[in-house]
Design an enzyme around this catalytic site. Sequence first.
Site, PDB file in Angstrom:
ATOM      1  N   ASP A  11      -9.291 -39.381 -97.896  1.00 33.94           N
ATOM      2  CA  ASP A  11     -10.085 -40.581 -98.156  1.00 33.94           C
ATOM      3  C   ASP A  11     -10.474 -41.122 -96.787  1.00 33.94           C
ATOM      4  O   ASP A  11      -9.660 -41.753 -96.112  1.00 33.94           O
ATOM      5  CB  ASP A  11      -9.275 -41.607 -98.941  1.00 33.94           C
ATOM      6  CG  ASP A  11     -10.040 -42.898 -99.165  1.00 33.94           C
ATOM      7  OD1 ASP A  11     -11.264 -42.840 -99.418  1.00 33.94           O
ATOM      8  OD2 ASP A  11      -9.415 -43.979 -99.074  1.00 33.94           O
ATOM      9  N   GLU A  71     -13.650 -37.348 -99.847  1.00 35.88           N
ATOM     10  CA  GLU A  71     -14.552 -38.269-100.536  1.00 35.88           C
ATOM     11  C   GLU A  71     -15.831 -38.428 -99.731  1.00 35.88           C
ATOM     12  O   GLU A  71     -15.787 -38.635 -98.516  1.00 35.88           O
ATOM     13  CB  GLU A  71     -13.871 -39.627-100.716  1.00 35.88           C
ATOM     14  CG  GLU A  71     -14.715 -40.608-101.514  1.00 35.88           C
ATOM     15  CD  GLU A  71     -13.981 -41.895-101.810  1.00 35.88           C
ATOM     16  OE1 GLU A  71     -12.990 -41.872-102.546  1.00 35.88           O
ATOM     17  OE2 GLU A  71     -14.408 -42.932-101.281  1.00 35.88           O
ATOM     18  N   ASP A 146      -5.125 -46.320 -99.795  1.00 35.77           N
ATOM     19  CA  ASP A 146      -5.919 -45.245 -99.197  1.00 35.77           C
ATOM     20  C   ASP A 146      -5.219 -43.908 -99.437  1.00 35.77           C
ATOM     21  O   ASP A 146      -5.868 -42.881 -99.609  1.00 35.77           O
ATOM     22  CB  ASP A 146      -6.093 -45.482 -97.692  1.00 35.77           C
ATOM     23  CG  ASP A 146      -6.713 -46.830 -97.401  1.00 35.77           C
ATOM     24  OD1 ASP A 146      -7.945 -46.884 -97.270  1.00 35.77           O
ATOM     25  OD2 ASP A 146      -5.966 -47.820 -97.328  1.00 35.77           O
TER      26      ASP A 146
END
Length: 187
Positions: A11, A71, A146
Amino acid sequence: MKTEKIILGIDPGTNVMGYGVLRATGNKAEMVAMGVIDMRRDSDPYLRLGKIHSRVTEIIDQFLPDEMAIEAPFFGKNVQSMLKLGRSQGVAIAAAIGHSVPVHEYAPMKIKMAITGQGQASKEQVADMLKRLLRLNADQMPKLMDATDALGVAYCHFMQQGRPVTDTHYNGWKDFINKNQDRLCKG
């Protein structure tokens, strides 16, 4: 014999970057590790990028992932934030490519949809669903989401590899809830 695959999920972030590592054996996944690369104390943006590269490289060397899922940046109104996020994502991708780890990119909405069934799910909903899907204990859940976001990226990639097979079949969410009362959090 079941094939095993290690998936690293990332992420991306410029202040905090999450990572999650899954072991996929056949149609089952289990969490190996998750955590964050915290750069909030580093004021120099280029030193932050260096830290991302070195920490992602260390994580790759430690867990030897077969694939990395990351991502994709979302399109926001703040161009400067987008540029910074793209740089951090690019550095993480470069670390993977430098180790010959194939990279797969997923949009935030696709990740949320794969995990919760809802593209607009909150970070808390994603974390809660991962806790249930991977049968994680409360003490395994990190303080910073996160890390769970990154684990979600890895789980999304696992789901894209082929639908996991279970012994139980469901006819929608109500049926799932009825058949899994013991897995629901009461409170």
